[in-house]
Design an enzyme around this catalytic site. Structure first.
Site, PDB file in Angstrom:
ATOM      1  N   LYS A 211       8.354  23.902 -39.510  1.00 55.47           N
ATOM      2  CA  LYS A 211       8.949  24.763 -40.537  1.00 55.47           C
ATOM      3  C   LYS A 211      10.464  24.744 -40.365  1.00 55.47           C
ATOM      4  O   LYS A 211      10.963  24.772 -39.231  1.00 55.47           O
ATOM      5  CB  LYS A 211       8.393  26.179 -40.358  1.00 55.47           C
ATOM      6  CG  LYS A 211       8.782  27.173 -41.433  1.00 55.47           C
ATOM      7  CD  LYS A 211       8.089  28.514 -41.165  1.00 55.47           C
ATOM      8  CE  LYS A 211       8.384  29.543 -42.236  1.00 55.47           C
ATOM      9  NZ  LYS A 211       7.656  30.810 -41.979  1.00 55.47           N
TER      10      LYS A 211
ATOM     11  N   SER B 234       5.162  32.368 -45.896  1.00 58.67           N
ATOM     12  CA  SER B 234       6.303  31.521 -46.185  1.00 58.67           C
ATOM     13  C   SER B 234       6.204  30.115 -45.584  1.00 58.67           C
ATOM     14  O   SER B 234       6.998  29.245 -45.943  1.00 58.67           O
ATOM     15  CB  SER B 234       7.582  32.188 -45.659  1.00 58.67           C
ATOM     16  OG  SER B 234       7.504  32.367 -44.268  1.00 58.67           O
TER      17      SER B 234
ATOM     18  N   SER C 273       2.924  34.873 -42.476  1.00 52.35           N
ATOM     19  CA  SER C 273       3.394  33.582 -42.990  1.00 52.35           C
ATOM     20  C   SER C 273       2.774  32.341 -42.370  1.00 52.35           C
ATOM     21  O   SER C 273       3.027  31.244 -42.857  1.00 52.35           O
ATOM     22  CB  SER C 273       4.906  33.492 -42.854  1.00 52.35           C
ATOM     23  OG  SER C 273       5.504  34.169 -43.915  1.00 52.35           O
TER      24      SER C 273
HETATM   25  N1  GLN Z   1       5.020  37.714 -46.895  1.00 50.45           N
HETATM   26  C1  GLN Z   1       5.685  38.485 -45.897  1.00 50.45           C
HETATM   27  C2  GLN Z   1       7.111  38.740 -46.304  1.00 50.45           C
HETATM   28  O1  GLN Z   1       7.463  38.338 -47.354  1.00 50.45           O
HETATM   29  C3  GLN Z   1       5.601  37.805 -44.567  1.00 50.45           C
HETATM   30  C4  GLN Z   1       6.629  36.757 -44.375  1.00 50.45           C
HETATM   31  C5  GLN Z   1       6.527  36.116 -43.008  1.00 50.45           C
HETATM   32  O2  GLN Z   1       5.561  36.307 -42.286  1.00 50.45           O
HETATM   33  N2  GLN Z   1       7.570  35.401 -42.652  1.00 50.45           N
HETATM   34  O3  GLN Z   1       7.871  39.337 -45.608  1.00 50.45           O
END
Ligand code: GLN
Length: 496
Positions: free
Chosen positions: A79, A154, A178
């Protein structure tokens, strides 16, 4: 879930034994990326030269009689919020475009040490803020099962890359789901370890009390193998625990479904969850029960607490962490400004996308003098309460099961104008981050239109071994795997 993709473990075995060369495997992965990435946009950057060079070094080391590591010759995608020395790391943001870190993240060092070959950096929601990978400044990634749908987020690029067979394994980061949510939406396995298990050194910070790095793989065994390589103490991260990494792969052999007590929160299978998701998760729990696992209903219900608590803690921490991108110390500088404040304002205004700005504003508000007690402090109290509720539940059960996500993959654009709907995707995943628990998403079935569905398992903090054992029991018990995603039809022999 891609049966024709050889497992990372088999690949490493074949490289170590000399049956295959690392360069051959890396070329296959690069060819698959070339064939499919234009359609998927899973990778932001492919480091073909770096990967080939590393593969040749590994092959030469083997020739010279050296013993190669447990991930010898395994292509891996990272990532793009993990720092890679000399290789652009953007966090999906304009503000970091062109940034080449002068150092490797600890996880990157450990992967290299184990013989893995980094083939590139994957797309993500900007600074990991989102649940769909649509918040990337460089455009969305498509889901390999249906290119008109999101891969989740994400870590959507990493999940899509593994699901499409471009790489056998990838790393993501998980602040509120994410790793697990995109794993679920793409039909792969995603592990978020306990807070403190894996060093965050070199992970670009979003919510420092929530962030963890973890693997996305096709099988639980591969997740266990990567976890053991990545976990363990690191003096460069003060929150990293002292416990040595367990041999979770070996522990999988000792799994015993008949001793497993699985907590099933009633509220997690009720209103707000799509019927296909409830049905697939229930069916896999029934399959585990038929093999001897005990299912125990739980009253644990965090539905009213989880989202508000997470979105106060995460945005507060983000507003503080992202203050460093000012065009002076970090981040691209807007040209043409004589005064400092004007330059910083213009740099941040141009460099950050709308969701990141929304979160900085929310977090700054929650931490401001007049509102701190009402919002931030209240959220920390709610977080502590959730910790006590989970601790009580874990007196009765070994793991807790919920859907990973309330819906399968949704169409690109469906929720991007409605932040609240997007935030609600995270209802099942954020508790593990708030409480520091390990969480695992394992594919458990599909919707009527063939979209993958994942079951989430959570365990006690630092009990990844039980968690992975339970995940492997689920793999044993679930109905037939999904097969190959339709994206493969596009690869004219290029992909495996
Ligand atoms: N969807 C969650 C957010 O928008 C988690 C994001 C993540 O785990 N980086 O914060």
């Amino acid at each position: 879930m891609s049966p024709s993709t050889p497992s990372a473990l088999d690949l490493a075995t074949s490289v170590r034994s000399g049956e295959r060369t690392a360069i051959d495997i890396v070329e296959e992965s690069l060819a698959a990326i070339e064939a499919l990435n234009p359609k998927l946009r899973a990778f932001l950057k492919v480091d073909g030269n770096g990967a080939r060079q590393r593969a040749e070094e590994l092959d030469a080391a083997r020739q010279a009689g050296e013993t190669l590591g447990p991930l010898a010759g395994v292509p891996i995608a990272l990532k793009d919020n993990l720092c890679t020395r000399g290789l652009e790391t953007t966090c999906g943001s304009r503000i970091l475009e062109g940034y080449r870190p002068p150092y490797d993240a600890t996880v990157v060092e450990r992967l290299r040490g184990a013989g893995a070959v980094i083939v590139g950096k994957t797309n993500l929601d900007e600074f990991a803020m989102g649940s769909s990978t649509e918040n990337s400044a460089f455009g969305p990634t498509s889901n390999p099962w249906d290119a008109s749908r999101v891969p989740g987020g994400s870590s959507g690029g990493s999940a899509a890359a593994v699901a499409a067979g471009l790489v056998p394994v990838a790393l993501g980061s998980d602040t509120g789901g994410s790793i697990r949510q995109p794993a679920s939406l793409c039909g792969v396995v995603g592990l978020k370890p306990s807070y403190g298990r894996i060093s965050r050194f070199g992970l670009v910070a979003f919510g420092s009390s929530l962030d963890q790095i973890g693997p996305l793989t096709s099988t639980v065994a591969e997740a266990a193998a990567l976890f053991s390589v990545l976990a363990g103490p690191d003096p460069r991260d003060g929150t990293c625990d002292e416990r040595p990494a367990p041999d979770s792969l070996a522990a999988l052999e000792k799994r015993d479904v008949s001793r497993l007590r699985i907590g099933v929160p009633r509220a997690a299978f009720g209103a707000g969850v799509e019927a296909s998701v409830t049905a697939a998760c229930r069916a896999s729990l029934d399959a585990l029960s038929a093999r001897g696992a005990r299912l125990i209903d739980l009253d644990l219900d965090w539905s009213d607490l989880a989202i508000p608590t997470y979105y106060l803690v995460a945005t507060s921490e983000a507003s503080s962490n992202l203050a460093r991108y000012d065009g002076v110390r970090y981040g691209s500088r807007a040209a043409g400004h004589e005064d400092l404040i004007g330059m910083i304002t213009a740099s941040r205004g141009a460099g950050f996308g709308p969701e990141v700005k929304r979160r900085i504003l929310l977090g700054t508000y929650a931490l401001s003098a007049g509102y701190y007690d009402a919002y931030y402090r209240k959220a920390t109290q709610a977080r502590a309460l959730m910790g006590r509720q989970f601790a009580a539940a874990f007196e009765q059960v070994d793991v807790i099961a919920t859907p990973t996500s309330p819906t399968p993959a949704f169409p690109i654009g469906e929720k991007s104008e409605d932040p609240l709907q997007m935030y609600l995707c995270d209802v099942f995943s954020v508790p593990a981050n708030l409480v520091g628990l390990p969480g695992l998403s394992v594919p458990c079935g599909a919707s009527a239109d063939g979209l993958p569905i994942g079951l989430q398992l959570m365990a006690r903090r630092f009990d990844e071994t039980t968690l992975l054992q339970a995940g492997a029991c689920l793999e044993d018990a679930r109905p037939e795997p999904l097969g190959l995603p339709p994206i493969h039809r596009l690869a004219k022999g290029g992909a495996r």
